[in-house]
Write a protein that holds these residues in place. Structure first.
Motif, PDB file in Angstrom:
ATOM      1  N   THR A 209       0.828  -1.205   0.000  1.00 41.42           N
ATOM      2  CA  THR A 209       0.000   0.000   0.000  1.00 41.42           C
ATOM      3  C   THR A 209       0.860   1.252   0.000  1.00 41.42           C
ATOM      4  N   ASP A 210       1.950   1.227   0.746  1.00 42.70           N
ATOM      5  CA  ASP A 210       2.803   2.411   0.906  1.00 42.70           C
ATOM      6  C   ASP A 210       3.402   2.895  -0.404  1.00 42.70           C
ATOM      7  N   VAL A 211       3.656   1.984  -1.356  1.00 45.14           N
ATOM      8  CA  VAL A 211       4.329   2.382  -2.600  1.00 45.14           C
ATOM      9  C   VAL A 211       3.377   2.523  -3.780  1.00 45.14           C
ATOM     10  N   CYS A 212       2.084   2.275  -3.584  1.00 44.33           N
ATOM     11  CA  CYS A 212       1.142   2.318  -4.709  1.00 44.33           C
ATOM     12  C   CYS A 212       0.968   3.750  -5.212  1.00 44.33           C
ATOM     13  N   PRO A 213       1.302   4.028  -6.476  1.00 40.77           N
ATOM     14  CA  PRO A 213       1.164   5.400  -6.989  1.00 40.77           C
ATOM     15  C   PRO A 213      -0.287   5.827  -7.186  1.00 40.77           C
ATOM     16  N   GLU A 214      -1.218   4.869  -7.208  1.00 39.99           N
ATOM     17  CA  GLU A 214      -2.637   5.178  -7.346  1.00 39.99           C
ATOM     18  C   GLU A 214      -3.343   5.260  -5.996  1.00 39.99           C
ATOM     19  N   ASN A 215      -2.565   5.114  -4.916  1.00 42.48           N
ATOM     20  CA  ASN A 215      -3.102   5.204  -3.548  1.00 42.48           C
ATOM     21  C   ASN A 215      -4.219   4.191  -3.289  1.00 42.48           C
ATOM     22  N   ILE A 216      -4.096   3.024  -3.896  1.00 42.17           N
ATOM     23  CA  ILE A 216      -5.043   1.938  -3.618  1.00 42.17           C
ATOM     24  C   ILE A 216      -4.705   1.357  -2.248  1.00 42.17           C
ATOM     25  N   ARG A 217      -5.695   1.198  -1.425  1.00 45.12           N
ATOM     26  CA  ARG A 217      -5.479   0.629  -0.094  1.00 45.12           C
ATOM     27  C   ARG A 217      -5.522  -0.895  -0.211  1.00 45.12           C
ATOM     28  N   ILE A 218      -4.439  -1.424  -0.768  1.00 38.05           N
ATOM     29  CA  ILE A 218      -4.380  -2.846  -1.113  1.00 38.05           C
ATOM     30  C   ILE A 218      -4.584  -3.720   0.118  1.00 38.05           C
ATOM     31  N   THR A 219      -3.878  -3.405   1.191  1.00 39.06           N
ATOM     32  CA  THR A 219      -3.946  -4.245   2.387  1.00 39.06           C
ATOM     33  C   THR A 219      -5.297  -4.139   3.070  1.00 39.06           C
ATOM     34  N   ASP A 220      -5.734  -2.909   3.344  1.00 41.70           N
ATOM     35  CA  ASP A 220      -6.958  -2.708   4.119  1.00 41.70           C
ATOM     36  C   ASP A 220      -8.217  -3.118   3.370  1.00 41.70           C
ATOM     37  N   ASN A 221      -8.268  -2.830   2.080  1.00 42.85           N
ATOM     38  CA  ASN A 221      -9.514  -3.032   1.332  1.00 42.85           C
ATOM     39  C   ASN A 221      -9.567  -4.317   0.510  1.00 42.85           C
ATOM     40  N   ALA A 222      -8.420  -4.975   0.332  1.00 41.84           N
ATOM     41  CA  ALA A 222      -8.408  -6.209  -0.464  1.00 41.84           C
ATOM     42  C   ALA A 222      -7.864  -7.402   0.315  1.00 41.84           C
ATOM     43  N   LEU A 223      -6.646  -7.298   0.825  1.00 45.01           N
ATOM     44  CA  LEU A 223      -5.998  -8.461   1.420  1.00 45.01           C
ATOM     45  C   LEU A 223      -6.604  -8.857   2.761  1.00 45.01           C
ATOM     46  N   ILE A 224      -6.841  -7.878   3.631  1.00 46.37           N
ATOM     47  CA  ILE A 224      -7.432  -8.207   4.933  1.00 46.37           C
ATOM     48  C   ILE A 224      -8.856  -8.761   4.772  1.00 46.37           C
ATOM     49  N   PRO A 225      -9.749  -8.115   3.963  1.00 48.47           N
ATOM     50  CA  PRO A 225     -11.075  -8.723   3.757  1.00 48.47           C
ATOM     51  C   PRO A 225     -11.005 -10.120   3.163  1.00 48.47           C
ATOM     52  N   LEU A 226     -10.028 -10.361   2.269  1.00 48.59           N
ATOM     53  CA  LEU A 226      -9.901 -11.698   1.690  1.00 48.59           C
ATOM     54  C   LEU A 226      -9.472 -12.702   2.751  1.00 48.59           C
ATOM     55  N   LYS A 227      -8.553 -12.301   3.627  1.00 48.95           N
ATOM     56  CA  LYS A 227      -8.142 -13.176   4.734  1.00 48.95           C
ATOM     57  C   LYS A 227      -9.321 -13.465   5.655  1.00 48.95           C
ATOM     58  N   GLU A 228     -10.160 -12.460   5.903  1.00 46.65           N
ATOM     59  CA  GLU A 228     -11.326 -12.661   6.765  1.00 46.65           C
ATOM     60  C   GLU A 228     -12.299 -13.666   6.145  1.00 46.65           C
ATOM     61  N   ARG A 229     -12.468 -13.601   4.838  1.00 46.96           N
ATOM     62  CA  ARG A 229     -13.373 -14.541   4.171  1.00 46.96           C
ATOM     63  C   ARG A 229     -12.815 -15.959   4.215  1.00 46.96           C
ATOM     64  N   VAL A 230     -11.500 -16.075   4.098  1.00 48.66           N
ATOM     65  CA  VAL A 230     -10.883 -17.396   4.215  1.00 48.66           C
ATOM     66  C   VAL A 230     -11.111 -17.955   5.610  1.00 48.66           C
ATOM     67  N   ALA A 231     -10.900 -17.127   6.630  1.00 50.62           N
ATOM     68  CA  ALA A 231     -11.080 -17.576   8.011  1.00 50.62           C
ATOM     69  C   ALA A 231     -12.530 -17.962   8.279  1.00 50.62           C
ATOM     70  N   ASP A 232     -13.471 -17.163   7.755  1.00 52.96           N
ATOM     71  CA  ASP A 232     -14.886 -17.475   7.953  1.00 52.96           C
ATOM     72  C   ASP A 232     -15.243 -18.834   7.349  1.00 52.96           C
ATOM     73  N   ARG A 233     -14.782 -19.051   6.126  1.00 60.74           N
ATOM     74  CA  ARG A 233     -15.172 -20.283   5.430  1.00 60.74           C
ATOM     75  C   ARG A 233     -14.523 -21.519   6.030  1.00 60.74           C
ATOM     76  N   ARG A 234     -13.325 -21.362   6.566  1.00 60.14           N
ATOM     77  CA  ARG A 234     -12.611 -22.526   7.084  1.00 60.14           C
ATOM     78  C   ARG A 234     -12.885 -22.803   8.561  1.00 60.14           C
ATOM     79  N   TYR A 235     -13.151 -21.734   9.329  1.00 61.29           N
ATOM     80  CA  TYR A 235     -13.177 -21.923  10.775  1.00 61.29           C
ATOM     81  C   TYR A 235     -14.474 -21.506  11.461  1.00 61.29           C
ATOM     82  N   ASP A 236     -15.364 -20.799  10.762  1.00 62.45           N
ATOM     83  CA  ASP A 236     -16.634 -20.439  11.391  1.00 62.45           C
ATOM     84  C   ASP A 236     -17.481 -21.700  11.581  1.00 62.45           C
ATOM     85  N   PRO A 237     -17.834 -22.045  12.838  1.00 60.79           N
ATOM     86  CA  PRO A 237     -18.541 -23.317  13.069  1.00 60.79           C
ATOM     87  C   PRO A 237     -19.916 -23.370  12.421  1.00 60.79           C
TER      88      PRO A 237
END
Length: 247
Positions: A209-237
């Motif tokens: 995110t720090d080096v993106c010239p388009e100021n895309i919030r890659i971590t906050d808006n893409a990677l973290i939500p994707l990790k949350e969806r992985v956790a939900d699908r694998r571990y949500d009882p």
């Protein structure tokens, strides 16, 4: 009012090195202007990749004083006139010559992301989605594929052995965009992100995110939500129970 600037630029291949140049700088110029002046006046054989010179093609990526940047968007006025400015190629990718690197790794990873799969019952022109869903994915579409995020990601920058298993932030962002698309019918993109694209390697340091010239919030808006969806699908009882009943 012009002045003479001191540049250190990488020349040659892997066995090359930094060479010192003194070059004229004029008001309003960017680093790419200076590299072009060096080509025109001192080293016509210098290899550099560029195209639009407007921060939209992503071609002129390099490392300036150790920071991944676009040369065409880095103004000389941001540096002290007495400062030595060091320009080197992107470190993560194989060096071709001078400031040109082989970025084919990125195109290989791009081909590994399954394409958007629309509903079979809808034809062209029949897609409908809420404006909020359009806006959410629109941010990711600003990517100019400069590969600065790929270059700075320490997962492959410092550990080349991870390249086969890790697609990098740019293509994990693509997976996230498709997963968030309400009309995409591809099955289980989060699991593909985890297994095929190495999402688990990402430890969300936000360097991409720090080096993106388009100021895309890659971590906050893409990677973290994707990790949350992985956790939900694998571990949500509850979801696991639902899937078990469905299967």
């Amino acid at each position: 009012m012009g002045y003479q600037a001191h540049f250190r630029v990488w020349r040659g291949g892997d066995d090359g090195g930094l060479r010192d140049y003194t070059v004229e700088v004029n008001e309003g110029e960017v680093v790419l202007d200076i590299i072009h002046r060096l080509q025109a006046t001192q080293c016509p054989d210098m290899a550099v990749r560029w195209n639009c010179k407007a921060g939209k093609c992503g071609s002129c990526s390099a490392e300036i004083n150790g920071r991944p940047r676009l040369m065409c968007m880095t103004r000389m006025s941001t540096f002290d006139r007495a400062e030595t400015i060091t320009v080197t190629p992107m470190r993560t990718f194989p060096l071709v010559k001078d400031l040109v690197t082989d970025v084919s790794y990125n195109y290989t990873k791009a081909r590994e992301v399954p394409a958007f799969k629309p509903p079979a019952e809808l034809g062209p022109g029949e897609y409908r989605m809420q404006q909020v869903d359009v806006q959410r994915s629109q941010e990711f579409r600003k990517c100019i594929e400069c590969f600065l995020c790929q270059n700075t990601c320490h997962v492959i920058r410092d550990h080349s052995e991870n390249e086969e298993a890790f697609s990098g932030p740019r293509y994990l962002m693509r997976v996230a965009e498709l997963e968030m698309h309400p009309l995409d019918q591809a099955e289980n993109r989060p699991e593909e992100a985890r297994g095929d694209h190495g999402l688990g390697f990402c430890n969300i340091t936000k360097c991409c995110t720090d080096v993106c010239p388009e100021n895309i919030r890659i971590t906050d808006n893409a990677l973290i939500p994707l990790k949350e969806r992985v956790a939900d699908r694998r571990y949500d009882p509850i979801l696991r129970l639902f899937r078990r009943k469905r299967d």
